[in-house]
Design a protein around this motif. Structure first.
Motif, PDB file in Angstrom:
ATOM      1  N   THR A  62       0.846  -1.195   0.000  1.00  0.00           N
ATOM      2  CA  THR A  62       0.000   0.000   0.000  1.00  0.00           C
ATOM      3  C   THR A  62       0.882   1.246   0.000  1.00  0.00           C
ATOM      4  O   THR A  62       2.082   1.177   0.270  1.00  0.00           O
ATOM      5  CB  THR A  62      -0.890   0.040   1.256  1.00  0.00           C
ATOM      6  N   VAL A  63       0.271   2.371  -0.274  1.00  0.00           N
ATOM      7  CA  VAL A  63       1.015   3.632  -0.246  1.00  0.00           C
ATOM      8  C   VAL A  63       1.571   3.868   1.162  1.00  0.00           C
ATOM      9  O   VAL A  63       2.716   4.299   1.335  1.00  0.00           O
ATOM     10  CB  VAL A  63       0.117   4.807  -0.689  1.00  0.00           C
ATOM     11  N   ALA A  64       0.771   3.566   2.171  1.00  0.00           N
ATOM     12  CA  ALA A  64       1.232   3.770   3.559  1.00  0.00           C
ATOM     13  C   ALA A  64       2.474   2.931   3.843  1.00  0.00           C
ATOM     14  O   ALA A  64       3.419   3.391   4.494  1.00  0.00           O
ATOM     15  CB  ALA A  64       0.110   3.416   4.532  1.00  0.00           C
ATOM     16  N   GLU A  65       2.494   1.711   3.343  1.00  0.00           N
ATOM     17  CA  GLU A  65       3.675   0.860   3.572  1.00  0.00           C
ATOM     18  C   GLU A  65       4.904   1.409   2.851  1.00  0.00           C
ATOM     19  O   GLU A  65       6.022   1.375   3.379  1.00  0.00           O
ATOM     20  CB  GLU A  65       3.377  -0.578   3.108  1.00  0.00           C
ATOM     21  N   MET A  66       4.688   1.925   1.660  1.00  0.00           N
ATOM     22  CA  MET A  66       5.824   2.528   0.946  1.00  0.00           C
ATOM     23  C   MET A  66       6.316   3.765   1.688  1.00  0.00           C
ATOM     24  O   MET A  66       7.528   4.005   1.793  1.00  0.00           O
ATOM     25  CB  MET A  66       5.422   2.873  -0.494  1.00  0.00           C
ATOM     26  N   ASP A  67       5.368   4.533   2.221  1.00  0.00           N
ATOM     27  CA  ASP A  67       5.759   5.745   2.960  1.00  0.00           C
ATOM     28  C   ASP A  67       6.519   5.385   4.238  1.00  0.00           C
ATOM     29  O   ASP A  67       7.424   6.103   4.658  1.00  0.00           O
ATOM     30  CB  ASP A  67       4.521   6.587   3.287  1.00  0.00           C
ATOM     31  N   GLN A  68       6.148   4.272   4.862  1.00  0.00           N
ATOM     32  CA  GLN A  68       6.875   3.844   6.058  1.00  0.00           C
ATOM     33  C   GLN A  68       8.321   3.483   5.707  1.00  0.00           C
ATOM     34  O   GLN A  68       9.250   3.801   6.441  1.00  0.00           O
ATOM     35  CB  GLN A  68       6.156   2.661   6.703  1.00  0.00           C
ATOM     36  N   MET A  69       8.492   2.821   4.576  1.00  0.00           N
ATOM     37  CA  MET A  69       9.850   2.496   4.131  1.00  0.00           C
ATOM     38  C   MET A  69      10.631   3.783   3.870  1.00  0.00           C
ATOM     39  O   MET A  69      11.790   3.924   4.285  1.00  0.00           O
ATOM     40  CB  MET A  69       9.784   1.631   2.875  1.00  0.00           C
ATOM     41  N   LEU A  70       9.998   4.719   3.201  1.00  0.00           N
ATOM     42  CA  LEU A  70      10.669   5.987   2.910  1.00  0.00           C
ATOM     43  C   LEU A  70      11.029   6.724   4.199  1.00  0.00           C
ATOM     44  O   LEU A  70      12.123   7.305   4.319  1.00  0.00           O
ATOM     45  CB  LEU A  70       9.762   6.867   2.040  1.00  0.00           C
ATOM     46  N   ALA A  71      10.135   6.667   5.167  1.00  0.00           N
ATOM     47  CA  ALA A  71      10.408   7.338   6.445  1.00  0.00           C
ATOM     48  C   ALA A  71      11.636   6.729   7.097  1.00  0.00           C
ATOM     49  O   ALA A  71      12.460   7.443   7.702  1.00  0.00           O
ATOM     50  CB  ALA A  71       9.189   7.230   7.362  1.00  0.00           C
ATOM     51  N   ALA A  72      11.781   5.425   6.976  1.00  0.00           N
ATOM     52  CA  ALA A  72      12.949   4.764   7.565  1.00  0.00           C
ATOM     53  C   ALA A  72      14.225   5.233   6.872  1.00  0.00           C
ATOM     54  O   ALA A  72      15.227   5.557   7.518  1.00  0.00           O
ATOM     55  CB  ALA A  72      12.801   3.241   7.445  1.00  0.00           C
TER      56      ALA A  72
END
Lengths: 465, 532
Positions: free
Chosen positions: B455-465
Motif C-alpha cells: 500500500t502507499v502507507a507501507e511505501m511511505d513507512q519504508m521511505l520514512a525509515a
C-alpha cells in the motif's frame, strides 16, 4: 483497465483508481503508459492477453483448483510401495507447522540481522546433517541429490585436477542423466560395473578403471536399488590409493543404523533430504546436501552458500553469515564452474525440525524398524509364485528389487492390476535396467504396518496367479 | 521512529542452538513401532548388517522434548522478516504477497502426498493443471512450449544455456560457436550458467545510459557467437530499448537469444519475449508469479521455447493423451539431459497457476503497471533523500520495476556506507535492501524493488525509515554506522565467517574452533564486500 477506472483486486491495492491517481500525481506523469516510454511501442502488447476468465473470488478459485486436484489419487488414500528417490515417510505435524510459518515461508534473501532465525535454522540443518554423515562442513540445501552429486564430483575433479568420474552402475537413470548433462564439458564419466551375484559394485571393475585420470568415484550406500555395501572402507582405500576422491551418496534417513560415510573414508557426502520430514509433493519435496571435511581446499570448491556461525557483540551472543561468497557464481560470474542461487532452503528447515524431533533414539528405532519391515516384505514376496527377490541374502534398506520375469507378466500390467486394487506398486525398472528383466523396485517404510504389507503380498498373489 | 510507528524491536530470544537444548533421554517424537509378528519373523536385522556398514554409536543428535522443539523453531521464525510480517523491497527479488489460499491448496493430500512416479492415470488433476499453466505461460511469453523442471531462476537460466548448447550441437556447430554474450547488469547467473555449460562468456559493460549499446554488442559478435543471455530490464531497473536490434544482430550472426525474465514483473501483459524475437526464456514462478520464496527456495523456473527448440526440452513433458486426458512424454528424442529429478516443484506451479487465474489478463497487466507505478513513486521520493543519487543521470527514462540507487554522496559527506544503511534499516522493522550484484557498477549501491503488493502507507513507512537513516548519517554518523541496535542479534564479528581457522558450518565444527575466535593468532581477513 484505464487510468481512470483502475483495477480492483485484493493483491494489487494501488491499481485501484484513488491510489493510482495519487501516485501518478506524485510522480508527475499523466498516465501509466508514460512510465513505459523506454519500451518501444512496437514491442508492446496491444490490448489484453488471451487468458482464461479470472476467478478473483477466493472461493471460486479454490473450487476450480480443488476440482482439478480431486482427480488425483494420493498416497494417503492408496497404499504406496513406490520410492525410487522420493519416499513416503511420516511427516511429523511440527515439521508442517514450522515450514508453514509465514515468517520462513515468505522470507528470502535477508541477512545476518533481518533473518537471524532463518540463518540459525539453516545452520542447524547443516549441523544435524553433519552429525549423521560424520562431516564438519555441510552446505546449505542443494536442489536435489542429483544436483549435489553434480557439484560433488566436479568439486573432486577440480581438487584432484583430473577429468575422470566413475559412477556406480547402480545409480538411477535420472541421476545418470543429470550427471551426464552437467559434466558434459568438464569431465569424462564412466560407469562401474555391478556384480550380478551381489548387486553391489564390482571391485575388480573399479580397480581396472581407477586410472590416473580418475578424480572422483561415486557410489551410493544404500544404493538406488536398496542394497547396503559393507565395503566402504575398502572402497575408500582403493580410491585414495589411486589419488582420487570418494563421493558417497546416502539416504540420510538410514543413518540412525548405517555407518556415517565420513567414518569409513568418504571425502564428500551427498544425499537427498526429502525423507526427513518433507512431503513428496509429486517430487517437489526433493532437496539435497553436500558435506565434506573442514579443509580449505574442499571449502573453496563448494558452489553453494555456506552458513557460518560467528560471535555477536555481547558475551554469549551468536549470529550467522554467508561465508566466503567469492567462491560462488554470484562473484565469479563468467569464471564460474558451478552455480549458486535459490535452492530448497525451506525443506532444509523442515529437515532440521525433523532431526531435532527424532533425536538419536528416534533415528535408530526408525532405521531398525524399516530394516525389519523391508526384510519381512521381501521375504514374503520372494515366496510368491512368479516373483523373486534377487538379493534376499544381502543387506538392504527400505527398498529391494522384485523380479517378476518368471510370472510372464510385465511390471506395467502388474502395477495396473495393483492400482485397480488400491495399491501403487514399485517403480518399473524394465526400461532403466533392462538386464534386470521385468523387475520393480519396492519401497517399505515406517508407514507400513504388517497388515499393509500382508495386503500387498495377498494382492500380488492374486494378480500374479 | 520505526516503520511501524515507533519503538520497533525485533524479537531477541537469544535462543540457544538446538544441540545445546539436549537433555539426555528426552524424546521429540516416537516412530511407529514394528509389529511384534514382523519382529519375531525377521529378528534383529540391524544386528545382522555387514560390520562395515553398521553404525556403532547413535548419531549425536540433540534429545529434546516435543514442545521445546516447537518453541525453538517458532522462536527462530519470529526472528525472521518474511514478507508475511513486514515490508521487503529487496531488489532483484520481486517480493510480493503469496496468497494463503494457494498455500492451503498445495498442502492438501491431493498434492502434498502425490508420488511423482504414480501411474499417470492417478495424476490427471496435476497434469491438467500443469498443461493449462503451460498454455497460459505460452500466451504470456509468446513461446510455444514450457517445462517446469528447473527449481530456481539460476537453474532455469542454466537450462537455457543447455538448450543453446544442444541446438548448436545438433547442427555440428558446437566447436565453432562457443561464446555467449551477456550484460554486466544482468543477474550473475546469466554469465555463470553458460560458463558452467562450457561457453566462454563475454560481458557487455553499460554505456552512459546505464545499459549496453548496440556498438558494444556489434564488437562482441562474431562467428563464434552461440547466443545472447540477459535480463531486460536489467538489475538496475532500466529497460534497454535497443533490445529488438540486439536480438536481430545475434540472430543474423547465427546465435540464439535467451530472455531471462527474472525481472519480468513489469512486463506481464505488456511485453512478450516471443514478440521481442527471443527463442527461449525463463520466468521465476517464486518471484514473479507469487509462489513463496521459502527462505531461499522452493523455487521454480518456467522455461519456454519457440517451436523449433521444443525437441530439445528436458523430459518428461506434459502432453495431451489424445482421449481427453494427459500423459507424461518421456521419449528422450533430442531432449537435453535432466535438470532436476522428477517433474519439478509442482507445488510452485499450482500456486503460480492459481495466482494467474485469480488475476486474469487484466489483472496481470495491473500487476505490471502497478509495480512500475510503485517503483517510480519510490524513485520520486528517494530523489529527495539527502545523500541519495540516481546513477546514469543521462538516462531520463522512468525506471521499470526497481532502481539501483547510490549512497556515494552520503558516504563522501558522512562516511556512512550503503552497507551501514542496509544494516540500520532492520531497526525500523523492515527487511533490508540489497546493495548490488557483482560487478559493482555503482559506488555504494542500494537496490530497491517495491513490487505491486504494498500500500502507499507501507511505501511511505519504508521511505520514512530511509529518511531517518539519512538524517542520522548527517547528524550522528557514528550511530548510523553502528546499527543495527534493535535486531534479533547484536553485530557479529564479520571476519569469523571468512577465516578458515574460525569459520564453522556445523555444531561439531563450532565446538572445535570457537576457541580460535578469541585467539590472538587470528589472521588478518580481507573483507568481502559483494552483495547478493
Amino acid at each position: 483497465m484505464t487510468d481512470e477506472n483502475g483495477f480492483i483486486h485484493p493483491y494489487v491495492p494501488n491499481a485501484a483508481p484513488a491510489p493510482r491517481r495519487r501516485l501518478l500525481g506524485e510522480i508527475g506523469v499523466e498516465k501509466v503508459s508514460d512510465l513505459y516510454v523506454s519500451v518501444p511501442e512496437e514491442l508492446q502488447v496491444k490490448g489484453l492477453l488471451n487468458l482464461p476468465d479470472a476467478l478473483p473470488a477466493e472461493h471460486d478459485l479454490r473450487r476450480h483448483v480443488d476440482e482439478m486436484l480431486s482427480r488425483n489419487l494420493s498416497c494417503r488414500d492408496h497404499l504406496n510401495f513406490c520410492g525410487a528417490g522420493c519416499w513416503q515417510h511420516y511427516v511429523p505435524a511440527i515439521c508442517d507447522e514450522i515450514t508453514g510459518r509465514g515468517e520462513f515461508l515468505t522470507a528470502y534473501g535477508g541477512g545476518t540481522y533481518s533473518d537471524h532465525g532463518k540463518n540459525q535454522a539453516i545452520f542447524e540443518f547443516q549441523s544435524l546433517i553433519g552429525e549423521l554423515v560424520g562431516m564438519e562442513v555441510v552446505g546449505t540445501p542443494a536442489y536435489d541429490i542429483g544436483a549435489a552429486v553434480n557439484s560433488a564430483v566436479t568439486m573432486a575433479c577440480r581438487i584432484t585436477e583430473r577429468r575422470g568420474v566413475l559412477l556406480s552402475g547402480g545409480v538411477s537413470a535420472s541421476l545418470r542423466s543429470q550427471v551426464r548433462g552437467f559434466t558434459k564439458m568438464v569431465a569424462d564419466v564412466d560407469l562401474i560395473g555391478i556384480d550380478p551375484a551381489t548387486g553391489l559394485i564390482d571391485l575388480d571393475d573399479l580397480k581396472a578403471k581407477l586410472t590416473g585420470d580418475i578424480g572422483a568415484v561415486y557410489f551410493e550406500n544404500p544404493a538406488f536399488l536398496g542394497l547396503i555395501d559393507g565395503r566402504g572402507a575398502e572402497i575408500a582405500a582403493l580410491v585414495h590409493a589411486a589419488g582420487a576422491l570418494l563421493v558417497v551418496g546416502v539416504d540420510p534417513l538410514s543413518l540412525g543404523v548405517l555407518a556415517a560415510p565420513g567414518d569409513y573414508g568418504a571425502d564428500i557426502v551427498c544425499g537427498e533430504i526429502q525423507p526427513l520430514g518433507i512431503h513428496m509433493y509429486g517430487g517437489g519435496g526433493c532437496a539435497g546436501f553436500i558435506a565434506s571435511r573442514d579443509e580449505e581446499r574442499f571449502v573453496a570448491e563448494f558452489p553453494m552458500i555456506l552458513m557460518s556461525i560467528a560471535p555477536g557483540a555481547e558475551e554469549g551472543d551468536i549470529g550467522f553469515a554467508w561465508s566466503t561468497m567469492q567462491r560462488t557464481s554470484y562473484d565469479k560470474r563468467h569464471d564460474s564452474e558451478d552455480y549458486a542461487g535459490t535452492t530448497q532452503w525451506l525443506w532444509g528447515i523442515g529437515a532440521a525440525v525433523y532431526l531435532s524431533l527424532m533425536g538419536p533414539r528416534g533415528m535408530e528405532e526408525l532405521g531398525r524398524g524399516i530394516l525389519q519391515r523391508a526384510r519381512y516384505a521381501a521375504g514374503r514376496i520372494d515366496g510368491l509364485e512368479g516373483a523373486g527377490v534377487p538379493h534376499l541374502d544381502g543387506a538392504f534398506f527400505k527398498e529391494f528389487t522384485v523380479d517378476f520375469s518368471a510370472s510372464g507378466k510385465s511390471v506395467g500390467d502388474i502395477n495396473a492390476a495393483l492400482l485397480a486394487r488400491g495399491i501403487f506398486g514399485g517403480k518399473d525398472l524394465s526400461a532403466d535396467f533392462p538386464l534386470l528383466g521385468q523387475s520393480a523396485l519396492y519401497c517399505v517404510t515406517e508407514m507400513h504396518g504388517k497388515s499393509d504389507i500382508d495386503r500387498l503380498v495377498d494382492t500380488l498373489a492374486e494378480v500374479l496367479s | 521512529m520505526s516503520a511501524n510507528g515507533g519503538g520497533f524491536h525485533a524479537a531477541r530470544w537469544n535462543e540457544a542452538l538446538i544441540n545445546e537444548l539436549s537433555e539426555e533421554g528426552a524424546r521429540g517424537i516416537v516412530p511407529p513401532a514394528v509389529d511384534a509378528e514382523i519382529a519375531a519373523a525377521v529378528g534383529d536385522v540391524a544386528a545382522a548388517l555387514p560390520e562395515g556398514a553398521r553404525r556403532e554409536a547413535p548419531p549425536d543428535l540433540p534429545e529434546v522434548t516435543q514442545h521445546r522443539v516447537l518453541r525453538h523453531f517458532l522462536r527462530l521464525s519470529q526472528m525472521c522478516m518474511g514478507f508475511d510480517v513486514t515490508t521487503d523491497m529487496m531488489g532483484t527479488c520481486t517480493m510480493k504477497y503469496s496468497p494463503k489460499a494457494h498455500e492451503h491448496m498445495a498442502r492438501g493430500a491431493k498434492l502434498a502426498d502425490l508420488h511423482p512416479l504414480q501411474d499417470v492415470g492417478s495424476l490427471q488433476g496435476l497434469l491438467e493443471l500443469m498443461y493449462r499453466f503451460n498454455r497460459i505461460m505460452c500466451e504470456i511469453s509468446g513461446m510455444d512450449e514450457f517445462t517446469f523442471q528447473p527449481a530456481s531462476g539460476a537453474q532455469g537460466i542454466y537450462t537455457n544455456a543447455c538448450l543453446i548448447r544442444a541446438y548448436h550441437e545438433s547442427r555440428g556447430d558446437l566447436g565453432k560457436r562457443d561464446e555467449i554474450i551477456t550484460t554486466a547488469a544482468s543477474h550473475p547467473a546469466d554469465a555463470a550458467t553458460p560458463s558452467v555449460a562450457g561457453f566462454k562468456v563475454i560481458t557487455l559493460m553499460p554505456g552512459e545510459m546505464g545499459f549496453a549499446g548496440v556498438d558494444a554488442l556489434k564488437a562482441a559478435i562474431s562467428e563464434r557467437t552461440a547466443g545472447l543471455m540477459l535480463t531486460n530490464p536489467e538489475d538496475t531497473g532500466q529497460y534497454n530499448p535497443n533490445i529488438r536490434q540486439f536480438v536481430d544482430l545475434v540472430h543474423e550472426a547465427g546465435g540464439l537469444c535467451a530472455y531471462d525474465q527474472a525481472n519480468g514483473n513489469p512486463l506481464l501483459g505488456v511485453v512478450r519475449a516471443g514478440d521481442t524475437g527471443f527463442d527461449m526464456c525463463q520466468f521465476n514462478l517464486h518471484k514473479t508469479f507469487s509462489a513463496p520464496h521459502g527462505s531461499l527456495g522452493m523455487g521454480c523456473a518456467a522455461v519456454g521455447v519457440k517451436d523449433f527448440l521444443r525437441k530439445f526440452l528436458p523430459r518428461p513433458i506434459v502432453a495431451e493423451d489424445g482421449s481427453g486426458g494427459y500423459r507424461l512424454d518421456y521419449d528422450p528424442g533430442q531432449g537435453i539431459d535432466r535438470i532436476r529429478a522428477f517433474i519439478g516443484n509442482v507445488h510452485a506451479v499450482l500456486k503460480a497457476y492459481s495466482w494467474v487465474m485469480s488475476l486474469g489478463a487484466e489483472g496481470l497487466r495491473a500487476v505490471a503497471e502497478t509495480a512500475v507505478l510503485n517503483n517510480n513513486y519510490m524513485l520520486a521520493k528517494m530523489r529527495t533523500v539527502r545523500g541519495v543519487t540516481i546513477p546514469w543521470p543521462a538516462n531520463n527514462y522512468p525506471k521499470l520495476e526497481q532502481v539501483r540507487y547510490s549512497f556515494e554522496q552520503m558516504f563522501a559527506e558522512t562516511g556512512v556506507t550503503s552497507h551501514d544503511v542496509i544494516d540500520r534499516m532492520v531497526d525500523f522493522g523492515v527487511q533490508h535492501c540489497m546493495p548490488s550484484h557483482v560487478p559493482m557498477l555503482v559506488t555504494e549501491p542500494f537496490t530497491m524493488e517495491p513490487g505491486e503488493s504494498l500500500t502507499v502507507a507501507e511505501m511511505d513507512q519504508m521511505l520514512a525509515a530511509i529518511e531517518a537513516i539519512s538524517d542520522e548519517a548527517y547528524s550522528d554518523a557514528a550511530k548510523a554506522q553502528g546499527g543495527p541496535y534493535n535486531a534479533a542479534t547484536t553485530r557479529i564479528d564479520g571476519d569469523v565467517p571468512e577465516d578458515p581457522d574460525c569459520w564453522a558450518f556445523t555444531y561439531r565444527g563450532y565446538l572445535r574452533k570457537k576457541a580460535m575466535w578469541t585467539s590472538e593468532n587470528r589472521r588478518k581477513i580481507e573483507r568481502h564486500e559483494g552483495g547478493y
